[in-house]
Design a protein around this motif. Structure first.
Motif, PDB file in Angstrom:
ATOM      1  N   ASP A 163     -55.452 -54.073 -19.447  1.00 33.86           N
ATOM      2  CA  ASP A 163     -55.496 -52.673 -19.881  1.00 33.86           C
ATOM      3  C   ASP A 163     -54.292 -51.935 -19.298  1.00 33.86           C
ATOM      4  OD1 ASP A 163     -56.015 -50.015 -20.397  1.00 33.86           O
ATOM      5  OD2 ASP A 163     -58.166 -50.195 -20.062  1.00 33.86           O
ATOM      6  N   ARG A 164     -53.320 -51.668 -20.147  1.00 31.80           N
ATOM      7  CA  ARG A 164     -52.085 -51.041 -19.678  1.00 31.80           C
ATOM      8  C   ARG A 164     -52.278 -49.584 -19.268  1.00 31.80           C
ATOM      9  NH1 ARG A 164     -50.894 -55.164 -22.908  1.00 31.80           N
ATOM     10  NH2 ARG A 164     -48.948 -56.328 -22.589  1.00 31.80           N
ATOM     11  N   ASN A 165     -53.406 -48.985 -19.593  1.00 24.12           N
ATOM     12  CA  ASN A 165     -53.675 -47.621 -19.135  1.00 24.12           C
ATOM     13  C   ASN A 165     -53.792 -47.556 -17.617  1.00 24.12           C
ATOM     14  OD1 ASN A 165     -53.778 -46.355 -21.698  1.00 24.12           O
ATOM     15  ND2 ASN A 165     -55.819 -47.193 -22.035  1.00 24.12           N
ATOM     16  N   VAL A 166     -54.109 -48.684 -16.991  1.00 23.93           N
ATOM     17  CA  VAL A 166     -54.240 -48.716 -15.535  1.00 23.93           C
ATOM     18  C   VAL A 166     -52.863 -48.575 -14.878  1.00 23.93           C
ATOM     19  CG1 VAL A 166     -55.051 -50.074 -13.561  1.00 23.93           C
ATOM     20  CG2 VAL A 166     -56.308 -50.137 -15.726  1.00 23.93           C
ATOM     21  N   VAL A 167     -51.842 -49.062 -15.539  1.00 20.87           N
ATOM     22  CA  VAL A 167     -50.478 -49.019 -14.995  1.00 20.87           C
ATOM     23  C   VAL A 167     -49.891 -47.629 -15.243  1.00 20.87           C
ATOM     24  CG1 VAL A 167     -48.186 -50.040 -15.078  1.00 20.87           C
ATOM     25  CG2 VAL A 167     -50.202 -51.485 -15.411  1.00 20.87           C
ATOM     26  N   LYS A 168     -49.517 -46.947 -14.196  1.00 24.04           N
ATOM     27  CA  LYS A 168     -48.994 -45.582 -14.314  1.00 24.04           C
ATOM     28  C   LYS A 168     -47.460 -45.642 -14.347  1.00 24.04           C
ATOM     29  CE  LYS A 168     -53.272 -44.489 -13.887  1.00 24.04           C
ATOM     30  NZ  LYS A 168     -54.082 -44.454 -15.103  1.00 24.04           N
TER      31      LYS A 168
ATOM     32  N   ASN B 139     -52.356 -57.078 -11.765  1.00 23.40           N
ATOM     33  CA  ASN B 139     -53.577 -56.620 -11.107  1.00 23.40           C
ATOM     34  C   ASN B 139     -54.346 -55.592 -11.939  1.00 23.40           C
ATOM     35  OD1 ASN B 139     -53.468 -58.035  -8.521  1.00 23.40           O
ATOM     36  ND2 ASN B 139     -51.593 -56.863  -8.182  1.00 23.40           N
ATOM     37  N   TYR B 140     -54.025 -55.482 -13.210  1.00 20.02           N
ATOM     38  CA  TYR B 140     -54.676 -54.488 -14.060  1.00 20.02           C
ATOM     39  C   TYR B 140     -55.473 -55.152 -15.179  1.00 20.02           C
ATOM     40  CZ  TYR B 140     -50.484 -55.317 -16.918  1.00 20.02           C
ATOM     41  OH  TYR B 140     -49.477 -55.898 -17.644  1.00 20.02           O
ATOM     42  N   GLY B 141     -55.809 -56.436 -14.997  1.00 16.82           N
ATOM     43  CA  GLY B 141     -56.595 -57.156 -15.995  1.00 16.82           C
ATOM     44  C   GLY B 141     -56.825 -58.578 -15.537  1.00 16.82           C
TER      45      GLY B 141
END
Length: 666
Positions: free
Chosen positions: A540-545, A641-643
């Protein structure tokens, strides 16, 4: 630079045709700019004049039209003119082949209502002057001279009393043969001016300078062969803030009596007995507070009428209630009066969301602010409510959060205040994703719960957006999350996510929670790389800011404004997987002053799960000395670390040997 001069008159400069032609001379400097493909400004003379009865601006400029885009911009121009403001065109000419040509006969002027101020409940007396000049040609030199004067009326009492004007140094695009800016103070009171973000020859920011202009004095900047050299991508343009000499306490003591007088005009029981009856019928104080906010936000229409509501003097709450309409001041005052009745501590505060980051650099001025909201102290918490918002829901602790830093409370003896950093007591989004692959068919289910501001936004989105468009949006997100963008790019996404549906599960208006469920099936659910290896992936790329990772600015600090987020992702398959693969088992724990992040994995012989938990400290600027550690922590999140992803071990002797060999190399 000549900074301080005496000014005995407001008389505008006069310049004749011979002087104009003489000013427009080529030089080594101008030729160099033209050779580099840059348009050139031969001269610019700007004057800002202020008195106790009017403000005015004058400009005379001559510049080349060597670029087609610049020619287009020069041919059509819009000027916004306020109520009781006069706009005068003194000259429009071109110098063409050494001949000065008057273009006034070729100029068409239309006066229109200002459309960008005529929607969303905003009624304005502003006018838009549309100026069209025909037969401008490439390589002309365009000369314009105009002025505008705003004469103060009784409704402009604030601008009669106080001045605020921000001079910003020009765009780095333009090169100037001669450049002059003058600020003339003809007010009875002194004007303070503060020079900010000016730089030395090495580009280092100089300490701000503060000086004063007494009545009859003027400030002048005058330069020759001038190019403004700041880095527009990473630096703030140098600016000078001019303001009537006051401090914040003086200003709060000036404005607070205006509001106190309005509060005391009439009691709620006198002008709104039906509203009082409804409030009295609600026993629970939390629900009573929610009802009060909902009533003012949704039952009183937001309207701004410049003829009646200009300046900082608010409309009486009885009028706002009776007419069911008012501007931000009127609605905020009505809300405070309602909250006073139900014994909830509240105050009106002044803010400016558009320039909030710059307020700390400005001089104290009431004219810095352009919006009014309400501050509420309730059960040990401090909340800010925008009375002009609509379609917000929830008890006070569950409503949308407003991000900003600076505000002035409308009470006596107040300093400018800084809104405290904040940690959400809830998750803005909680999402569970289940992706199961059986017999080469994937079954995908997402359950997402949005809360607070996110719930308000998603509720509006689902209400106002076509269902097919919503499903396409989710499909597009999953196309990247499942990594299909790297093995089936160009494929119609609707053919990948078959029978996709998205439905509302629940909508709790009290908790302000909005829950939806997405379902779809996917044929060939595995991502297949160039070597024909199969993977099941969900990142989920929304986790990466990326806003934090990519931020690059010398003068501005990074504004931290993310939600709490929690994700659970479960992948299962009927195939054997590599349970020791590095990225499949990788976990992380990040703890720094500005956010906590954990990713926890559980791996079985046929699948893997991850729980991602992200909790930031928000509504603050990240100090420059901490920013690189902050940025690197976000890089660590982006490092898988986001999936979660699982590697399929294919059947057959050769595949098993390949897997064993790969394992030995690790």
């Amino acid at each position: 630079m000549r900074e301080l001069q005496n000014s005995k008159t407001r008389k505008l400069p006069t310049i004749n045709d011979d002087q104009l032609i003489d000013y427009i001379k080529e030089s080594d400097f101008s030729n160099k700019q033209v050779e580099e493909g840059r348009d050139f400004c031969y001269f610019l003379d700007k004057i800002y004049y202020t008195s106790d009865t009017e403000n005015s601006e004058y400009a005379c400029v001559a510049y080349t039209l060597n670029e087609p885009s610049n020619l287009e911009n020069a041919s059509v121009k819009d000027v916004i003119v306020e109520e009781n403001e006069t706009y005068l065109i003194h000259r429009i000419s071109v110098l063409r082949d050494g001949v000065l040509i008057d273009k006034i006969p070729d100029t068409k002027i239309k006066v229109l209502d200002s459309e960008n101020q005529s929607e969303g409940g905003i009624l304005s007396s502003n006018k838009k002057v549309n100026i069209t000049i025909k037969d401008l040609r490439l390589y002309d030199v365009l000369i314009t001279e105009d002025s505008r004067t705003k004469v103060f009326t009784d409704r402009d009492f604030m601008r009669k009393e106080f001045l605020k004007y921000v001079y910003v140094t020009p765009s780095t695009y333009w090169a100037y043969g001669k450049y002059k800016f003058s600020f003339i103070n003809d007010r009875k009171e002194a004007i303070t001016y503060k020079k900010t973000f000016f730089r030395d020859e090495e580009g280092n920011v100089l300490e701000p300078e503060i000086n004063f202009l007494q009545k009859g004095e003027k400030f002048v900047i005058e330069k020759e062969d001038y190019i403004n050299s700041f880095d527009s991508n990473r630096e703030i343009a140098p600016f000078i803030d001019f303001a009537t000499d006051r401090n914040w306490v003086d200003l709060s003591n000036y404005i607070s009596p205006l509001y106190e007088d309005i509060y005391s005009k009439a009691s709620l029981t006198e002008f709104a007995p039906k509203l009082v009856e409804k409030l009295d019928a609600i026993a629970d104080q939390d629900e009573k507070l929610q009802f009060a906010i909902d009533y003012v936000q949704n039952h009183v229409y937001y309207i701004y009428n410049a003829d009646e509501m200009n300046g900082h003097k608010p409309q009486e709450p009885s009028v706002t209630y009776e007419n069911k309409q008012g501007d931000c001041k009127a609605k905020s005052v009505l809300l405070k009066v309602v909250l006073d009745y139900i014994n909830v501590d509240a105050s009106v505060v002044l803010v400016n969301f558009n320039s909030d980051l710059y307020i700390k650099y400005y001089l104290p001025s009431l004219l810095t602010f352009n919006h009014v909201i309400v501050k509420i102290n309730y059960k040990g918490g401090t909340y800010f409510v925008d009375a002009t918002s609509r379609d917000e829901f929830g008890l006070i602790e569950n409503r949308g959060y407003i991000y900003f830093m600076h505000y002035l409370e409308v009470k006596p003896n107040q300093e400018l205040q800084i809104k405290e950093p904040y940690r959400f007591p809830y998750y803005g989004i909680t999402e569970k994703a289940d992706f199961s692959a059986q017999n080469n068919i994937g079954t995908l289910k997402l359950v997402s719960t949005y809360k607070g501001g996110r719930a308000n936004y998603m509720r509006k989105y689902f209400k106002n957006t076509n269902k097919r468009e919503i499903i396409d949006s989710w499909n597009n997100f999953l196309f990247y999350a499942l990594n299909y963008s790297n093995d089936r790019n160009g494929t119609d996404i609707r053919t990948i996510f078959k029978d996709a549906t998205i439905e509302l599960v629940s909508d709790d208006k009290k908790l302000n929670e909005f829950t939806i469920q997405y379902n779809a099936t996917v044929e060939n659910p595995y991502f297949i790389d160039a070597e024909k290896n199969r993977f099941l992936m969900y990142f989920d790329r929304n986790v990466v800011k990326n806003a934090a990772r990519d931020f690059m600015h010398t003068d501005l600090l990074f504004w931290h404004n993310f939600d709490n987020e929690k994700y659970e992702i479960n992948l299962t398959t009927d195939q054997k997987i590599d349970t020791q693969e590095k990225y499949t088992i990788q976990e992380s724990t990040i703890t720094n002053p500005y956010f906590d992040f954990t990713s926890r994995k559980k791996v079985t012989k046929n699948g893997a799960s991850i729980i991602v938990d992200y909790k930031p400290l928000i509504n603050l600027e990240i100090p420059s000395e901490d920013f690189e550690d902050f940025r690197n922590a976000h890089h660590e999140i982006a490092d898988s670390n986001y999936g979660v992803g699982i590697d399929i071990i294919e059947q057959g002797l050769m595949n098993m040997l390949k897997y064993s060999f790969k394992k030995r190399l690790k």
